[in-house]
Design a protein around this motif. Structure first.
Motif, mmCIF file in Angstrom:
data_model
loop_
_atom_site.group_PDB
_atom_site.id
_atom_site.type_symbol
_atom_site.label_atom_id
_atom_site.label_comp_id
_atom_site.label_asym_id
_atom_site.label_seq_id
_atom_site.Cartn_x
_atom_site.Cartn_y
_atom_site.Cartn_z
ATOM 1 N N PHE A 6 79.579 8.481 34.076
ATOM 2 C CA PHE A 6 79.236 7.108 33.734
ATOM 3 C C PHE A 6 79.366 6.895 32.239
ATOM 4 O O PHE A 6 79.091 7.787 31.443
ATOM 5 N N ILE A 7 79.772 5.682 31.887
ATOM 6 C CA ILE A 7 79.789 5.260 30.496
ATOM 7 C C ILE A 7 78.701 4.209 30.356
ATOM 8 O O ILE A 7 78.697 3.211 31.083
ATOM 9 N N LEU A 8 77.749 4.470 29.463
ATOM 10 C CA LEU A 8 76.600 3.587 29.285
ATOM 11 C C LEU A 8 76.717 2.829 27.972
ATOM 12 O O LEU A 8 76.887 3.438 26.917
ATOM 13 N N GLY A 9 76.615 1.525 28.061
ATOM 14 C CA GLY A 9 76.569 0.690 26.873
ATOM 15 C C GLY A 9 75.150 0.199 26.674
ATOM 16 O O GLY A 9 74.610 -0.502 27.523
ATOM 17 N N CYS A 10 74.522 0.578 25.557
ATOM 18 C CA CYS A 10 73.133 0.191 25.277
ATOM 19 C C CYS A 10 73.129 -1.005 24.331
ATOM 20 O O CYS A 10 73.749 -0.968 23.267
ATOM 21 N N PHE A 11 72.413 -2.046 24.711
ATOM 22 C CA PHE A 11 72.334 -3.283 23.939
ATOM 23 C C PHE A 11 70.892 -3.543 23.536
ATOM 24 O O PHE A 11 69.966 -3.197 24.257
ATOM 25 N N GLU A 12 70.733 -4.196 22.369
ATOM 26 C CA GLU A 12 69.390 -4.579 21.927
ATOM 27 C C GLU A 12 69.028 -5.987 22.375
ATOM 28 O O GLU A 12 67.859 -6.329 22.449
ATOM 29 N N TYR A 35 70.708 -2.043 33.824
ATOM 30 C CA TYR A 35 69.294 -1.689 33.745
ATOM 31 C C TYR A 35 68.664 -2.461 32.588
ATOM 32 O O TYR A 35 69.157 -2.404 31.470
ATOM 33 N N THR A 36 67.578 -3.165 32.895
ATOM 34 C CA THR A 36 66.916 -3.971 31.874
ATOM 35 C C THR A 36 65.414 -3.723 31.915
ATOM 36 O O THR A 36 64.856 -3.438 32.978
ATOM 37 N N PRO A 37 64.738 -3.853 30.758
ATOM 38 C CA PRO A 37 63.286 -3.658 30.754
ATOM 39 C C PRO A 37 62.511 -4.877 31.238
ATOM 40 O O PRO A 37 61.304 -4.807 31.414
ATOM 41 N N MET A 38 63.208 -5.991 31.455
ATOM 42 C CA MET A 38 62.558 -7.212 31.932
ATOM 43 C C MET A 38 63.565 -7.991 32.766
ATOM 44 O O MET A 38 64.764 -7.753 32.680
ATOM 45 N N ASP A 137 62.100 0.511 28.300
ATOM 46 C CA ASP A 137 61.278 0.146 27.149
ATOM 47 C C ASP A 137 61.874 -1.016 26.355
ATOM 48 O O ASP A 137 61.308 -2.095 26.314
ATOM 49 N N ASP A 138 63.027 -0.799 25.715
ATOM 50 C CA ASP A 138 63.534 -1.818 24.807
ATOM 51 C C ASP A 138 65.050 -1.976 24.797
ATOM 52 O O ASP A 138 65.584 -2.705 23.977
ATOM 53 N N ARG A 139 65.773 -1.317 25.666
ATOM 54 C CA ARG A 139 67.232 -1.406 25.663
ATOM 55 C C ARG A 139 67.739 -2.014 26.971
ATOM 56 O O ARG A 139 67.124 -1.870 28.027
ATOM 57 N N PHE A 140 68.877 -2.666 26.870
ATOM 58 C CA PHE A 140 69.573 -3.238 28.021
ATOM 59 C C PHE A 140 70.833 -2.395 28.213
ATOM 60 O O PHE A 140 71.641 -2.267 27.294
ATOM 61 N N VAL A 141 70.986 -1.801 29.394
ATOM 62 C CA VAL A 141 72.038 -0.813 29.614
ATOM 63 C C VAL A 141 72.988 -1.291 30.702
ATOM 64 O O VAL A 141 72.564 -1.696 31.781
ATOM 65 N N ILE A 142 74.284 -1.214 30.388
ATOM 66 C CA ILE A 142 75.332 -1.455 31.383
ATOM 67 C C ILE A 142 75.931 -0.104 31.718
ATOM 68 O O ILE A 142 76.381 0.621 30.832
ATOM 69 N N ALA A 143 75.933 0.243 32.998
ATOM 70 C CA ALA A 143 76.523 1.502 33.444
ATOM 71 C C ALA A 143 77.854 1.207 34.125
ATOM 72 O O ALA A 143 77.925 0.426 35.065
ATOM 73 N N GLU A 166 75.058 1.418 21.057
ATOM 74 C CA GLU A 166 75.358 2.811 21.367
ATOM 75 C C GLU A 166 76.138 2.860 22.680
ATOM 76 O O GLU A 166 75.828 2.145 23.628
ATOM 77 N N VAL A 167 77.156 3.703 22.718
ATOM 78 C CA VAL A 167 77.921 3.934 23.946
ATOM 79 C C VAL A 167 77.853 5.422 24.232
ATOM 80 O O VAL A 167 78.209 6.249 23.383
ATOM 81 N N LYS A 168 77.339 5.773 25.414
ATOM 82 C CA LYS A 168 77.170 7.179 25.780
ATOM 83 C C LYS A 168 78.027 7.502 26.992
ATOM 84 O O LYS A 168 78.245 6.654 27.854
#
Length: 179
Positions: A6-12, A35-38, A137-143, A166-168
């Motif tokens: 998976f390639i994860l893009g983390c957004f603030e 994946y979102t915290p809210m 907690d505080d990041r919005f992640v697209i997988a 961040e892209v992981k």
């Protein structure tokens, strides 16, 4: 061949994440999950998530509950132990309504909880599985599933253009809380 799953893009920011979803969809890159915290308004429609069928399960559980208690009360008060109370008939439907209503609600509630746990695999005692721990907690992640035909560099570039901080590249599907 790459071992990245998976390639994860983390957004603030949720707006940047929604922009990232749009960019990926315009380039025909399938999104595995977000994946979102809210809760984010409109994200289900944008991702094409189908409407929940939990209501159908609730209706079926309620019908089962009503049938079960109506059968028990009918058998008990009409066949097994009929009583003459004030000259009223043994099979009087208005007398059965409170029991039937309460058991319908009871079966519906327990049935919905069981159906929800079964559908989402969130059984009590099971360790939660998340792609990135900061998504709670505080990041919005697209997988994005990395096994597609799109080069990883293109996916990374699109996520960074959309505003990913961040892209992981994950080699495993889930991260545990113990790490």
């Amino acid at each position: 061949m790459s071992s990245t799953k998976f390639i994860l893009g983390c957004f603030e920011d949720p707006d940047q994440m929604m922009d990232g979803i749009t960019k990926l969809q315009k380039n025909s890159i399938p999104i595995y999950d977000v994946y979102t915290p809210m809760p984010i308004h409109g994200i289900e429609a944008k991702l094409g998530v189908k409407e929940s069928r939990l209501g159908y399960a609730a209706f079926c559980c309620g019908c089962i509950g009503a049938t079960v208690i109506f059968s028990i009360v009918y058998y008990t008060l009409v066949h097994d132990w009929p009583m003459n109370i004030g000259g009223k008939p043994n099979f009087s439907i208005p007398n059965f309504v409170p029991f039937t209503f309460e058991w319908t609600i009871l079966f519906t509630a327990f049935g919905m909880v069981a159906t929800f746990f079964a559908a989402t695999h969130l059984f009590p005692g099971r360790a939660p599985r998340v792609m990135d721990l900061r998504a709670t907690d505080d990041r919005f992640v697209i997988a994005v599933d990395a096994k597609g035909n799109v080069p990883h560099d293109d996916i990374t570039r699109l996520l960074e253009e959309a505003g990913a901080v961040e892209v992981k590249h994950n080699k495993r599907k889930y991260v545990s809380y113990d790490e």
